[in-house]
Design a protein around this motif. Structure first.
Motif, PDB file in Angstrom:
ATOM      1  N   UNK A 144       2.448 129.806  76.388  1.00 39.47           N
ATOM      2  CA  UNK A 144       2.615 128.491  77.009  1.00 39.47           C
ATOM      3  C   UNK A 144       2.415 127.378  75.985  1.00 39.47           C
ATOM      4  N   UNK A 145       1.409 127.551  75.131  1.00 43.89           N
ATOM      5  CA  UNK A 145       1.162 126.527  74.105  1.00 43.89           C
ATOM      6  C   UNK A 145       2.323 126.468  73.119  1.00 43.89           C
ATOM      7  N   UNK A 146       2.851 127.637  72.752  1.00 43.25           N
ATOM      8  CA  UNK A 146       3.974 127.639  71.812  1.00 43.25           C
ATOM      9  C   UNK A 146       5.175 126.922  72.411  1.00 43.25           C
ATOM     10  N   UNK A 147       5.407 127.160  73.711  1.00 44.01           N
ATOM     11  CA  UNK A 147       6.555 126.492  74.312  1.00 44.01           C
ATOM     12  C   UNK A 147       6.320 124.981  74.388  1.00 44.01           C
ATOM     13  N   UNK A 148       5.052 124.572  74.541  1.00 40.82           N
ATOM     14  CA  UNK A 148       4.786 123.130  74.548  1.00 40.82           C
ATOM     15  C   UNK A 148       5.002 122.546  73.148  1.00 40.82           C
ATOM     16  N   UNK A 168      11.249 128.999  80.691  1.00 40.45           N
ATOM     17  CA  UNK A 168      10.047 129.515  81.345  1.00 40.45           C
ATOM     18  C   UNK A 168      10.063 131.019  81.514  1.00 40.45           C
ATOM     19  N   UNK A 169      11.149 131.687  81.149  1.00 37.33           N
ATOM     20  CA  UNK A 169      11.238 133.094  81.540  1.00 37.33           C
ATOM     21  C   UNK A 169      10.339 133.998  80.723  1.00 37.33           C
ATOM     22  N   UNK A 170       9.799 133.500  79.592  1.00 37.73           N
ATOM     23  CA  UNK A 170       8.847 134.331  78.855  1.00 37.73           C
ATOM     24  C   UNK A 170       7.413 134.006  79.262  1.00 37.73           C
ATOM     25  N   UNK A 171       7.268 133.121  80.266  1.00 38.99           N
ATOM     26  CA  UNK A 171       5.918 132.650  80.620  1.00 38.99           C
ATOM     27  C   UNK A 171       5.543 133.108  82.020  1.00 38.99           C
ATOM     28  N   UNK A 172       4.234 133.183  82.277  1.00 38.84           N
ATOM     29  CA  UNK A 172       3.805 133.505  83.635  1.00 38.84           C
ATOM     30  C   UNK A 172       3.990 132.273  84.521  1.00 38.84           C
ATOM     31  N   UNK A 173       3.742 132.458  85.805  1.00 40.26           N
ATOM     32  CA  UNK A 173       4.037 131.409  86.764  1.00 40.26           C
ATOM     33  C   UNK A 173       3.327 130.090  86.431  1.00 40.26           C
ATOM     34  N   UNK A 174       2.001 130.177  86.204  1.00 39.84           N
ATOM     35  CA  UNK A 174       1.218 128.966  85.980  1.00 39.84           C
ATOM     36  C   UNK A 174       1.701 128.227  84.740  1.00 39.84           C
ATOM     37  N   UNK A 177       5.071 126.627  85.327  1.00 36.89           N
ATOM     38  CA  UNK A 177       4.944 125.371  86.082  1.00 36.89           C
ATOM     39  C   UNK A 177       4.491 124.235  85.167  1.00 36.89           C
ATOM     40  N   UNK A 178       3.517 124.534  84.308  1.00 41.17           N
ATOM     41  CA  UNK A 178       3.006 123.496  83.398  1.00 41.17           C
ATOM     42  C   UNK A 178       4.115 122.998  82.476  1.00 41.17           C
ATOM     43  N   UNK A 179       4.862 123.962  81.947  1.00 43.67           N
ATOM     44  CA  UNK A 179       5.938 123.596  81.026  1.00 43.67           C
ATOM     45  C   UNK A 179       6.963 122.724  81.744  1.00 43.67           C
ATOM     46  N   UNK A 180       7.286 123.091  82.998  1.00 43.88           N
ATOM     47  CA  UNK A 180       8.279 122.305  83.734  1.00 43.88           C
ATOM     48  C   UNK A 180       7.759 120.918  84.092  1.00 43.88           C
ATOM     49  N   UNK A 181       6.469 120.866  84.466  1.00 37.95           N
ATOM     50  CA  UNK A 181       5.876 119.548  84.742  1.00 37.95           C
ATOM     51  C   UNK A 181       6.000 118.658  83.517  1.00 37.95           C
ATOM     52  N   UNK A 182       5.732 119.273  82.405  1.00 40.88           N
ATOM     53  CA  UNK A 182       5.818 118.528  81.148  1.00 40.88           C
ATOM     54  C   UNK A 182       7.255 118.061  80.887  1.00 40.88           C
ATOM     55  N   UNK A 183       8.191 118.984  81.032  1.00 45.95           N
ATOM     56  CA  UNK A 183       9.588 118.613  80.771  1.00 45.95           C
ATOM     57  C   UNK A 183      10.026 117.509  81.732  1.00 45.95           C
ATOM     58  N   UNK A 184       9.617 117.639  82.976  1.00 41.84           N
ATOM     59  CA  UNK A 184       9.970 116.644  83.988  1.00 41.84           C
ATOM     60  C   UNK A 184       9.379 115.283  83.599  1.00 41.84           C
ATOM     61  N   UNK A 185       8.106 115.307  83.122  1.00 39.44           N
ATOM     62  CA  UNK A 185       7.381 114.064  82.855  1.00 39.44           C
ATOM     63  C   UNK A 185       7.932 113.352  81.616  1.00 39.44           C
ATOM     64  N   UNK A 186       8.147 114.131  80.536  1.00 38.00           N
ATOM     65  CA  UNK A 186       8.521 113.459  79.283  1.00 38.00           C
ATOM     66  C   UNK A 186       9.998 113.641  78.947  1.00 38.00           C
ATOM     67  N   UNK A 187      10.659 114.582  79.634  1.00 32.85           N
ATOM     68  CA  UNK A 187      12.013 114.945  79.221  1.00 32.85           C
ATOM     69  C   UNK A 187      13.058 113.920  79.582  1.00 32.85           C
ATOM     70  N   UNK A 198      18.450 128.421  83.666  1.00 35.82           N
ATOM     71  CA  UNK A 198      17.334 129.221  84.175  1.00 35.82           C
ATOM     72  C   UNK A 198      17.763 130.236  85.211  1.00 35.82           C
ATOM     73  N   UNK A 199      16.946 131.276  85.334  1.00 40.11           N
ATOM     74  CA  UNK A 199      17.055 132.260  86.407  1.00 40.11           C
ATOM     75  C   UNK A 199      15.957 132.042  87.427  1.00 40.11           C
ATOM     76  N   UNK A 200      15.012 131.187  87.047  1.00 37.74           N
ATOM     77  CA  UNK A 200      13.708 131.151  87.699  1.00 37.74           C
ATOM     78  C   UNK A 200      13.751 130.219  88.903  1.00 37.74           C
ATOM     79  N   UNK A 201      13.887 130.802  90.112  1.00 43.60           N
ATOM     80  CA  UNK A 201      14.037 130.003  91.335  1.00 43.60           C
ATOM     81  C   UNK A 201      12.813 129.139  91.596  1.00 43.60           C
ATOM     82  N   UNK A 202      11.659 129.554  91.040  1.00 46.70           N
ATOM     83  CA  UNK A 202      10.425 128.816  91.325  1.00 46.70           C
ATOM     84  C   UNK A 202      10.412 127.435  90.679  1.00 46.70           C
ATOM     85  N   UNK A 203      11.321 127.223  89.761  1.00 46.55           N
ATOM     86  CA  UNK A 203      11.290 125.918  89.087  1.00 46.55           C
ATOM     87  C   UNK A 203      12.449 125.032  89.528  1.00 46.55           C
TER      88      UNK A 203
END
Ligand SMILES: Nc1ncnc2c1ncn2[C@@H]1O[C@H](COP(=O)(O)OP(=O)(O)OP(=O)(O)O)[C@@H](O)[C@H]1O
Ligand SMILES: [Mg+2]
Lengths: 237, 382
Positions: A144-148, A168-174, A177-187, A198-203
């Protein structure tokens, strides 16, 4: 960004793979667009063309009014350096460099002095909540940190468009979510557009619009709610 | 971006060290071997250089080089002296004999016998006493290198260099060391003994002829080549200017020995090994880093930037490898008791450096080709 009539064929003759079969798609400034669809439907091919790292066989792709397909390789590289940020599924951080050095790379490619590049890289790491990890080697960071760090690298030069392939597909759920929140916030600040494969329906809920792709065609463009309840193969995963 | 390139290189410590060491090895061989070769070559004509005052060397027509002379009868000396344009001419003996040291050991030595009156041919620099002491009875001088090594005297408290005042036995005759001289070491790296021409005859009672060369000084204004030709035609001897004699000695030496082949093969092999190892490792290194080059490419680094990055990596490898190799060569050349000696001339350094540079540039070119061909779209492939 406006894509019109994009076609992409890999190879020639009978063995050719028709990855894109006439894609028309528009991405607005400040928008977060997700590209979803079954494996092999052409999602990666499409964002590669959108990011100007792959030539379409036919059709045009305009970013900020600039037709990428019309540019020669050098000005196109310069255009990418200024205007496009990349986030990859496998992070693709350089293990020889510290986190801050990794983040500074896009600025250095644009010719920024090392000092200034490092200063801005540290600020970008602050923004993604890793201000205390500037000197860390990528290998010492969690996924997660590397992706950030990778997101900080995609943002640091304030590009107009960020493309992400399965961020997000190499990351666990939590962590996803953090990565997506970040992308949403600053992206998407300052009119920046974000295209996420993405394949990830949760995001899905993080997106403004979702474009569904099947067999090289855009089959539907809609809001996140619609995509989630559609019977398409993307939501099944 | 260079900084990034160099960090990428240094982070791959194994390959970096491998490339540096292989280039260091190549640099070492490619500078040390020619330097030793050069040193050996200068030794072959060391005596000609030492006796710089002689303009022309006259010798028996069968003499091949300064190392292989043939004795002439003394009567030839007056023949040479009578040629017009000769300022002076003196005899020189060059031979060898066995010397018995004060401790009873016997050592083979080279012997130089110089004209009694002028002492032309005696080494110019005497470390102790003066050249004129050679005129004292039984006097010989020895070269410093020989005195300190092969001629060293064993005492109760270990070895000490042969020195002034020590007595030697030469063919059952007493000889006393009156001086220690600096001289260019000879090819055979024998210890050298210097004495007067007339004493050579005493040392070599059985020999009828002991005159190896006649050393000639030309009168001012004389063309040396012309005078040499005149001496040759009037005396039937071979007469060569110092330069021509040096060249002939060198030529003879190279022709007679396979030495160039030996050195050449060694140098060529080390070049090939260095080229193959470095080339493969550099190629591998780039291969490993290909994904990261692809990422840089996607992010907008143009071909020129990537090319310069790889070039800077190659130059770092070349620089450290060459530096290390030459450093080792210099250390080897300055080891105490090194029998070969070496001449690390700027030319040798330039050629060695050029060889290492060409190896790394070719390696880099192969890597650059890989990177330039790279499709940036691979960055999205897993
Ligand atoms: N370089 C290539 N050469 C040949 N065929 C390719 C190449 N890249 C992709 N393809 C083919 O093009 C089609 C679309 O590939 P693409 O990678 O765009 O799909 P995707 O939607 O990203 O799939 P996934 O969800 O598995 O990542 C696939 O059939 C793939 O096999
Ligand atoms: Mg894909």
């Amino acid at each position: 960004m406006v894509c019109a009539g994009l076609e992409k064929r890999y190879g020639e003759g009978a063995t050719a793979v028709h990855a894109l079969r006439g894609v028309d798609l528009t991405v607005q400034r400040g928008e977060l667009l997700m590209l979803v669809g079954p494996s092999g439907c052409g999602k990666t091919t499409l964002i590669s063309v959108m990011a100007g790292i792959l030539d379409p066989t036919d059709g045009t792709c305009r970013i900020l009014g600039q037709d990428m397909t019309a540019l020669a390789s050098r000005p196109r590289a310069a255009f990418r350096a200024r205007n496009i940020g990349f986030v990859f599924q496998a992070y693709n951080l350089n293990p020889a460099l510290t986190a801050a050095e990794n983040v500074s790379v896009p600025l250095r490619i644009c010719g920024a002095p090392v000092r200034e590049a490092m200063r801005r890289a540290e600020a970008a790491l602050d923004l993604v909540g890793l201000g205390d990890k500037t000197e860390s080697a990528p290998g010492d960071l969690s996924g997660g940190q590397q992706q950030r760090v990778a997101i900080a690298r995609a943002l640091v030069h304030e590009p107009q468009l960020i493309v992400c392939d399965e961020p997000t597909s190499a990351l666990d759920h939590a962590n996803g979510q953090r990565v997506m929140e970040l992308l949403r916030r600053v992206g998407t600040v300052d009119g920046r557009a974000l295209v996420i494969v993405t394949h990830d329906a949760r995001i899905f809920d993080f997106s403004d619009r979702i474009a569904e792709l099947d067999d090289g065609r855009v089959t539907r463009v809609g809001t996140p709610g619609a995509a989630r309840h559609s019977p398409g193969p993307s939501s099944a995963t | 971006m260079y900084q990034i390139a160099l960090k990428m290189l240094l982070a791959n410590r194994g390959k970096y060290l491998g490339m540096v060491l292989s280039l260091a090895f190549t640099s070492l061989i490619m500078t040390q071997q020619p330097a030793v070769f050069a040193s050996i070559l200068t030794r072959t004509y060391g005596l000609i250089d030492d006796i710089a005052i002689a303009d022309i060397w006259v010798m028996d027509p069968q003499a091949q080089s300064v190392e292989e002379s043939k004795a002439m009868p003394d009567t030839r000396l007056s023949l040479v002296r009578s040629v017009s344009g000769v300022e002076w001419a003196v005899p020189l003996h060059k031979g060898s004999l066995k010397v018995r040291l004060p401790d009873g050991n016997t050592v083979g030595c080279g012997l130089i016998g110089v004209d009694d009156v002028s002492l032309v041919g005696a080494p110019g620099v005497m470390r102790s006493s003066s050249m004129a002491d050679l005129r004292m009875s039984d006097a010989v001088a020895v070269d410093a290198e020989g005195a300190a090594n092969r001629l060293a005297v064993r005492t109760e408290r270990g070895m000490r260099p042969l020195g002034v005042g020590d007595a030697l036995e030469v063919n059952d005759r007493r000889a006393v060391v009156v001086g220690v001289a600096d001289a260019t070491p000879t090819f055979q790296s024998q210890p050298m003994l210097y004495t007067t021409y007339s004493r050579v005859k005493l040392f070599n009672k059985s020999e009828r002829k002991v005159m190896s060369f006649v050393l000639v000084k030309a009168q001012p204004g004389q063309d040396h080549r012309g005078l040499a030709a005149r001496i040759a035609s009037e005396t039937g001897l071979t007469a060569l200017t110092a330069d021509d004699f040096r060249a002939r000695t060198l030529q003879h030496f190279i022709k007679r020995t396979a030495i160039i082949m030996h050195f050449g093969t060694t140098i060529l092999m080390s070049f090939c090994i260095g080229a193959v190892v470095t080339g493969l490792m550099f190629h591998n290194f780039t291969q490993d880093a290909l994904r990261h080059f692809g990422v840089l490419k996607a992010m907008g680094a143009d071909d020129r930037t990537l090319l310069l990055m790889i070039l800077s990596q190659a130059l770092l490898v070349a620089g450290t490898g060459f530096g290390l190799g030459v450093g080792m060569a210099m250390i080897m050349g300055n080891l105490p008791g090194d029998p070969m000696g070496m001449r690390l001339s700027p030319l040798i350094l330039a050629v060695g450096g050029g060889a290492v540079l060409s190896i790394t540039l070719v390696s880099a070119a192969l890597s650059i080709r890989q990177v330039l061909r790279l499709e940036p779209a691979i960055v999205f492939k897993q």
